[in-house]
Design a protein around this motif. Structure first.
Motif, mmCIF file in Angstrom:
data_model
loop_
_atom_site.group_PDB
_atom_site.id
_atom_site.type_symbol
_atom_site.label_atom_id
_atom_site.label_comp_id
_atom_site.label_asym_id
_atom_site.label_seq_id
_atom_site.Cartn_x
_atom_site.Cartn_y
_atom_site.Cartn_z
ATOM 1 N N GLN A 11 64.308 20.495 54.947
ATOM 2 C CA GLN A 11 65.022 20.868 53.730
ATOM 3 C C GLN A 11 64.715 19.829 52.660
ATOM 4 O O GLN A 11 64.579 18.643 52.950
ATOM 5 C CB GLN A 11 66.528 20.905 53.985
ATOM 6 C CG GLN A 11 67.333 21.285 52.780
ATOM 7 C CD GLN A 11 68.834 21.266 53.073
ATOM 8 O OE1 GLN A 11 69.261 21.199 54.199
ATOM 9 N NE2 GLN A 11 69.610 21.303 52.018
ATOM 10 N N LEU A 12 64.581 20.292 51.441
ATOM 11 C CA LEU A 12 64.364 19.403 50.306
ATOM 12 C C LEU A 12 65.062 20.044 49.125
ATOM 13 O O LEU A 12 64.682 21.127 48.688
ATOM 14 C CB LEU A 12 62.860 19.246 50.036
ATOM 15 C CG LEU A 12 62.435 18.238 48.984
ATOM 16 C CD1 LEU A 12 62.934 16.833 49.331
ATOM 17 C CD2 LEU A 12 60.919 18.235 48.862
ATOM 18 N N ASN A 13 66.105 19.409 48.655
ATOM 19 C CA ASN A 13 66.864 19.977 47.550
ATOM 20 C C ASN A 13 66.064 19.923 46.256
ATOM 21 O O ASN A 13 65.552 18.866 45.887
ATOM 22 C CB ASN A 13 68.185 19.230 47.364
ATOM 23 C CG ASN A 13 69.112 19.430 48.536
ATOM 24 O OD1 ASN A 13 69.103 20.478 49.172
ATOM 25 N ND2 ASN A 13 69.895 18.418 48.856
ATOM 26 N N PRO A 14 65.962 21.057 45.566
ATOM 27 C CA PRO A 14 65.267 21.060 44.278
ATOM 28 C C PRO A 14 65.987 20.161 43.280
ATOM 29 O O PRO A 14 67.195 19.977 43.357
ATOM 30 C CB PRO A 14 65.338 22.518 43.826
ATOM 31 C CG PRO A 14 65.660 23.304 45.056
ATOM 32 C CD PRO A 14 66.436 22.381 45.947
ATOM 33 N N VAL A 15 65.216 19.574 42.375
ATOM 34 C CA VAL A 15 65.791 18.800 41.281
ATOM 35 C C VAL A 15 65.312 19.428 39.977
ATOM 36 O O VAL A 15 64.246 20.050 39.931
ATOM 37 C CB VAL A 15 65.411 17.303 41.346
ATOM 38 C CG1 VAL A 15 65.977 16.649 42.595
ATOM 39 C CG2 VAL A 15 63.924 17.102 41.282
ATOM 40 N N ALA A 16 66.083 19.258 38.949
ATOM 41 C CA ALA A 16 65.731 19.834 37.654
ATOM 42 C C ALA A 16 64.415 19.243 37.162
ATOM 43 O O ALA A 16 64.155 18.046 37.330
ATOM 44 C CB ALA A 16 66.842 19.553 36.644
ATOM 45 N N LEU A 17 63.607 20.090 36.562
ATOM 46 C CA LEU A 17 62.349 19.647 35.983
ATOM 47 C C LEU A 17 62.648 18.906 34.686
ATOM 48 O O LEU A 17 63.352 19.411 33.817
ATOM 49 C CB LEU A 17 61.445 20.848 35.702
ATOM 50 C CG LEU A 17 60.067 20.541 35.135
ATOM 51 C CD1 LEU A 17 59.262 19.678 36.106
ATOM 52 C CD2 LEU A 17 59.333 21.839 34.845
ATOM 53 N N THR A 18 62.153 17.699 34.571
ATOM 54 C CA THR A 18 62.358 16.883 33.375
ATOM 55 C C THR A 18 61.004 16.652 32.701
ATOM 56 O O THR A 18 59.963 16.820 33.318
ATOM 57 C CB THR A 18 62.986 15.524 33.727
ATOM 58 O OG1 THR A 18 62.138 14.851 34.673
ATOM 59 C CG2 THR A 18 64.372 15.687 34.315
ATOM 60 N N THR A 19 61.044 16.281 31.455
ATOM 61 C CA THR A 19 59.825 15.934 30.732
ATOM 62 C C THR A 19 60.006 14.549 30.139
ATOM 63 O O THR A 19 60.890 14.382 29.296
ATOM 64 C CB THR A 19 59.541 16.962 29.614
ATOM 65 O OG1 THR A 19 59.448 18.252 30.214
ATOM 66 C CG2 THR A 19 58.247 16.648 28.909
ATOM 67 N N PRO A 20 59.252 13.594 30.585
ATOM 68 C CA PRO A 20 58.272 13.701 31.655
ATOM 69 C C PRO A 20 58.960 13.816 33.013
ATOM 70 O O PRO A 20 60.158 13.540 33.135
ATOM 71 C CB PRO A 20 57.485 12.396 31.548
ATOM 72 C CG PRO A 20 58.467 11.420 30.976
ATOM 73 C CD PRO A 20 59.347 12.224 30.051
ATOM 74 N N ILE A 21 58.190 14.198 34.010
ATOM 75 C CA ILE A 21 58.760 14.336 35.357
ATOM 76 C C ILE A 21 59.303 12.990 35.826
ATOM 77 O O ILE A 21 60.410 12.909 36.340
ATOM 78 C CB ILE A 21 57.711 14.901 36.331
ATOM 79 C CG1 ILE A 21 57.424 16.374 35.968
ATOM 80 C CG2 ILE A 21 58.179 14.774 37.783
ATOM 81 C CD1 ILE A 21 56.297 17.020 36.719
ATOM 82 N N TYR A 22 58.517 11.942 35.624
ATOM 83 C CA TYR A 22 58.966 10.590 35.977
ATOM 84 C C TYR A 22 59.336 9.848 34.699
ATOM 85 O O TYR A 22 58.503 9.724 33.797
ATOM 86 C CB TYR A 22 57.861 9.825 36.721
ATOM 87 C CG TYR A 22 57.638 10.335 38.121
ATOM 88 C CD1 TYR A 22 58.544 10.044 39.139
ATOM 89 C CD2 TYR A 22 56.541 11.133 38.429
ATOM 90 C CE1 TYR A 22 58.361 10.525 40.426
ATOM 91 C CE2 TYR A 22 56.345 11.613 39.710
ATOM 92 C CZ TYR A 22 57.256 11.306 40.692
ATOM 93 O OH TYR A 22 57.076 11.781 41.970
ATOM 94 N N PRO A 23 60.553 9.333 34.609
ATOM 95 C CA PRO A 23 60.938 8.611 33.390
ATOM 96 C C PRO A 23 60.059 7.379 33.151
ATOM 97 O O PRO A 23 59.914 6.933 32.015
ATOM 98 C CB PRO A 23 62.398 8.215 33.638
ATOM 99 C CG PRO A 23 62.640 8.382 35.091
ATOM 100 C CD PRO A 23 61.642 9.374 35.595
#
Length: 123
Positions: free
Chosen positions: A87-99
């Motif tokens: 199982q891997l809980n989805p996380v919201a897509l952010t821009t950029p993906i990595y801060p």
């Protein structure tokens, strides 16, 4: 090992794009959690973010006519030699993906590429 700034993915030369896929595949697999100075920040986030980043690379590969294994589009998949996540809980897509992929990081990536003789045309 390095994750290029996501704004650069579409312009990376073939060698760097395919290398990025290999590095992400390694990180998603048995390399997850193995310390490496340039990518340690990735481990501070959910592996789902690495999956999201990988999707950008996979789509660019397909756009250029490559045929990456479609299994990589499954967030639970970790490669042939590593058991899948249960199982891997989805996380919201952010821009950029990595801060961490801020303008300073983009500049570091561009300088790294320039030192290899690669000059990208950015808007």
């Amino acid at each position: 090992m390095r994750l290029w700034h996501q704004d650069l993915i579409q312009q990376l030369p073939r060698q760097q794009l395919l290398g990025q896929h290999r590095e992400i595949a390694a990180l998603r697999g048995n390399g997850w959690g193995r310390k490496h100075a340039t990518v340690n920040y990735v481990f501070a986030h959910s592996p789902y973010k690495l999956f999201q980043f990988h999707c950008i690379v996979l789509r660019e590969m397909e756009k250029r006519g490559y045929h990456p294994d479609q299994k990589w589009y499954d967030p639970l998949y970790r490669g042939q030699h590593c058991p899948a996540y249960k199982q891997l809980n989805p996380v919201a897509l952010t821009t950029p993906i990595y801060p961490e992929h801020d303008q300073r990081y983009k500049h570091v990536c561009l300088t790294n590429l320039q030192n290899k003789g690669i000059f990208l045309n950015l808007p």
